[in-house]
Design a protein around this motif. Structure first.
Motif, PDB file in Angstrom:
ATOM      1  N   TYR A  89       0.931  -1.558   0.165  1.00 27.08           N
ATOM      2  CA  TYR A  89       0.000   0.189   0.167  1.00 27.08           C
ATOM      3  C   TYR A  89       0.418   1.647  -0.317  1.00 27.08           C
ATOM      4  CZ  TYR A  89      -4.822  -1.443   0.480  1.00 27.08           C
ATOM      5  OH  TYR A  89      -5.916  -2.449   0.565  1.00 27.08           O
ATOM      6  N   ALA A  90       1.930   1.112   0.724  1.00 24.51           N
ATOM      7  CA  ALA A  90       2.327   2.366   1.199  1.00 24.51           C
ATOM      8  C   ALA A  90       3.486   2.686  -0.413  1.00 24.51           C
ATOM      9  CB  ALA A  90       3.608   2.156   2.241  1.00 24.51           C
ATOM     10  N   GLN A  91       4.277   1.798  -1.085  1.00 21.60           N
ATOM     11  CA  GLN A  91       4.511   1.257  -2.201  1.00 21.60           C
ATOM     12  C   GLN A  91       3.716   1.948  -3.440  1.00 21.60           C
ATOM     13  OE1 GLN A  91       6.753  -1.976  -2.810  1.00 21.60           O
ATOM     14  NE2 GLN A  91       6.806  -1.206  -5.622  1.00 21.60           N
ATOM     15  N   TYR A  92       2.888   1.536  -3.610  1.00 25.79           N
ATOM     16  CA  TYR A  92       2.128   1.843  -4.822  1.00 25.79           C
ATOM     17  C   TYR A  92       1.289   3.446  -4.900  1.00 25.79           C
ATOM     18  CZ  TYR A  92       2.360  -3.115  -6.351  1.00 25.79           C
ATOM     19  OH  TYR A  92       3.223  -4.461  -5.977  1.00 25.79           O
ATOM     20  N   ALA A  93       0.578   3.758  -3.599  1.00 29.65           N
ATOM     21  CA  ALA A  93       0.406   4.951  -3.030  1.00 29.65           C
ATOM     22  C   ALA A  93       2.011   6.253  -3.626  1.00 29.65           C
ATOM     23  CB  ALA A  93       0.634   5.250  -2.085  1.00 29.65           C
ATOM     24  N   GLN A  94       2.514   5.647  -3.553  1.00 25.50           N
ATOM     25  CA  GLN A  94       3.739   6.695  -3.533  1.00 25.50           C
ATOM     26  C   GLN A  94       4.107   6.849  -4.529  1.00 25.50           C
ATOM     27  OE1 GLN A  94       7.116   7.190  -1.241  1.00 25.50           O
ATOM     28  NE2 GLN A  94       8.990   7.068  -2.160  1.00 25.50           N
ATOM     29  N   GLN A  95       4.343   5.367  -5.280  1.00 20.07           N
ATOM     30  CA  GLN A  95       4.396   5.087  -6.952  1.00 20.07           C
ATOM     31  C   GLN A  95       2.935   6.284  -7.938  1.00 20.07           C
ATOM     32  OE1 GLN A  95       5.083   1.536  -8.610  1.00 20.07           O
ATOM     33  NE2 GLN A  95       4.826   1.970 -10.254  1.00 20.07           N
ATOM     34  N   MET A  96       2.053   5.930  -6.801  1.00 13.80           N
ATOM     35  CA  MET A  96       0.882   6.442  -8.018  1.00 13.80           C
ATOM     36  C   MET A  96       1.304   8.421  -8.025  1.00 13.80           C
ATOM     37  SD  MET A  96      -2.099   4.263  -7.494  1.00 13.80           S
ATOM     38  CE  MET A  96      -2.638   2.888  -8.097  1.00 13.80           C
ATOM     39  N   ALA A  97       1.342   8.432  -6.705  1.00 16.66           N
ATOM     40  CA  ALA A  97       1.391  10.522  -6.569  1.00 16.66           C
ATOM     41  C   ALA A  97       2.889  11.023  -7.432  1.00 16.66           C
ATOM     42  CB  ALA A  97       1.736  10.132  -5.006  1.00 16.66           C
TER      43      ALA A  97
END
Length: 410
Positions: A89-97
Motif C-alpha cells: 500500500y505504501a509503495q504503490y501510493a507513493q508510486q501513483m503520486a
C-alpha cells in the motif's frame, strides 16, 4: 470455502490477479488524460471487498468519459493491487503520486490501509478518497470519506435489533482498530437503550476456526450476536455457526455482512435472517438505483453476483470528485478541495449523497435490511444521516491544517 468463493467471484470484471508492480487498467492512459489511481485489494484476504470497488471505479469513469470527460480531457485509471499488504500500500501510493501523477487516489479498505495511504497523498499533494465504512474520526483536508461512520449506521442498527430480539448482546469483531472501536460504539448505543454487551471476542483477519468461540456463546446465552467480522477468512464463522445449529437459536446482526457478498457465497440457510444496516442495498427501489443496476449488469454481465455497499460508495465517490473538478474548472488541488467544500451533492444509487464541508465526510441515507433467500429486504429507512461522531472532533473550517485520525471519546 475458497473454491466456492472463486466460483462466485470469477464473474466479477476487473478481478484478475496481478503481478506485484504491474499497473492494470481498462482505460489506457493517454499523454493528456486526467489520471486517477485505484488502490484496492484484487488478491489476498480482502479481495472479496476490493474487486467490486475496482469495478465501480471503471463504471464511473466510463460514464464520465461517455459524457465528454472533464475539462475537455478523458479520465484514465491506473490500477495497482496491494494484495492486502501494508508495505505494498505504501509503495504503490507513493508510486501513483510521484510516477503516475494521479490527480486523486481512490483506495484502501481497512483503516490500517487508509492510514498508510493518507499521509502519502497529503505529502505529495494528491487528493485521497476513502470509500469504505469505518470507525470515524479522520480529520484531514486532503481526504474525503464517502462511507458510513458508526453514528450513521450502528446508531440505527443497535436500537432496532435490541427492540426486536432482546437486551443481551455478544460481539465478534475483527482484531484491528475498526473492530475494536466499532465494538465500543455498539456498547455505547446498547447502553442508551438499556441493553448490555455480555461478551466480545476479537479475531485476526486470517483466523477461520471459531469452534471454541461458538461454545462460549452457547454458554453465555445472549439474545443476539452482532458480527463485526471482516474478509474472506472470517466468512467461515457463518458456516460453522449454522453447522452447529446456532442460526436457529440465536439471531444475528452485523455491521459488515454483505460488504463481501457473503450472502451470495454462503448458502441460503447460512445467511437467512441476518440483519444489517448500510447506505446501499441493490434492492433500493428508486429510478436512479434501477438505472445504476442496469448499467452495471450491461457492463459486467447479468450473472454478476451482487452490487454491495462498498461498490456503491466508490462509484459515488468518483462522481463526487468529478463534480468537484467541474465546479473548480481546474485540476489544482486546492481549487478542487474548495469546490468540494461547497456542499456538493450527487444523486446516486444509495440516494442523495452530500459532502459535509466541515468534516469531509458524507451525509447519507441509511437502510436496515434482513437477508432472505440471498436477497435483502429493506425493513426501515433513515434519510440524510449526518456524521455527527466525526463532527464532534473535526472542524476543518476552523482548523484546516488538521491532519490526524481522532479517537472519538465514547
Amino acid at each position: 470455502m475458497t473454491i466456492t468463493r472463486r466460483k462466485v467471484l470469477k464473474s466479477l470484471a476487473g478481478a484478475a490477479a496481478v503481478a506485484a508492480a504491474a499497473p492494470l487498467s481498462s482505460f489506457a492512459k493517454g499523454s493528456d488524460d486526467i489520471v486517477i489511481g485505484s488502490l484496492h485489494d484484487l488478491s489476498g484476504g480482502l479481495d472479496i471487498l476490493g474487486k467490486p470497488m475496482q469495478d465501480a471505479m471503471q463504471l464511473a469513469v466510463q460514464e464520465i468519459n461517455d459524457a465528454g470527460g472533464l475539462l475537455g480531457k478523458k479520465v484514465s485509471i491506473v490500477t495497482m493491487d496491494p494484495q492486502s499488504n501494508m508495505q505494498l500500500y505504501a509503495q504503490y501510493a507513493q508510486q501513483m503520486a510521484l510516477k503516475d501523477k494521479v490527480t486523486a487516489l481512490f483506495g484502501g479498505i481497512t483503516s490500517a490501509s487508509r492510514e498508510v495511504i493518507r499521509p502519502v497523498m497529503k505529502r505529495f499533494n494528491a487528493l485521497y478518497f476513502y470509500n469504505t465504512q469505518y470507525e470515524g474520526g479522520v480529520c484531514d483536508r486532503n481526504t474525503f470519506c464517502t462511507g458510513q461512520t458508526p453514528a450513521q449506521n450502528v446508531d440505527k442498527l443497535v436500537p432496532y435489533v435490541t427492540k426486536r430480539w432482546g437486551k443481551k448482546i455478544y460481539i465478534l469483531a475483527a482484531d484491528y482498530n475498526y473492530g475494536h472501536i466499532t465494538t465500543d460504539w455498539i456498547k455505547k448505543y446498547a447502553g442508551q437503550v438499556d441493553a448490555t454487551v455480555i461478551g466480545a471476542d476479537f479475531f485476526p483477519l486470517d483466523v477461520n476456526q471459531f469452534g471454541p468461540t461458538i461454545q462460549k456463546i452457547q454458554a453465555a446465552k445472549p439474545d443476539m450476536v452482532i458480527s463485526v467480522l471482516v474478509g474472506g477468512a472470517h466468512m467461515a464463522f457463518y458456516r460453522q455457526w449454522a453447522a452447529a445449529g446456532m442460526n436457529k437459536k440465536i439471531p444475528m446482526a452485523s455491521t459488515t455482512f454483505n460488504n463481501g457478498n457473503e450472502h451470495i457465497v454462503l448458502s441460503k440457510d447460512e445467511s437467512d435472517g441476518i440483519v444489517t444496516a448500510f447506505s446501499y442495498f441493490e434492492s433500493i427501489n428508486s429510478p436512479i438505483n434501477k438505472g445504476f443496476v442496469d448499467r452495471w449488469h450491461k457492463k459486467y454481465g447479468a450473472d454478476y453476483p451482487y452490487i454491495g455497499e462498498l461498490a456503491a460508495a466508490t462509484y459515488q465517490g468518483v462522481h463526487l470528485w468529478a463534480m468537484g473538478v467541474k465546479k473548480a474548472g481546474s485540476l489544482d488541488r486546492m481549487k478542487m478541495i474548495q469546490a468540494l467544500e461547497t456542499g456538493i451533492s450527487f444523486d446516486g444509487p444509495s440516494g442523495k449523497v452530500t459532502i459535509d464541508p466541515v468534516t469531509h465526510h458524507c451525509v447519507l441515507d441509511i437502510q436496515i435490511a434482513e437477508c432472505k433467500d440471498k436477497k435483502w429486504k429493506i425493513l426501515e429507512s433513515y434519510k440524510q444521516q449526518k456524521p455527527v461522531d466525526t463532527a464532534a472532533v473535526c472542524n476543518l473550517s476552523k482548523t484546516p491544517n488538521e491532519n490526524k485520525q481522532f479517537v472519538i471519546k465514547i
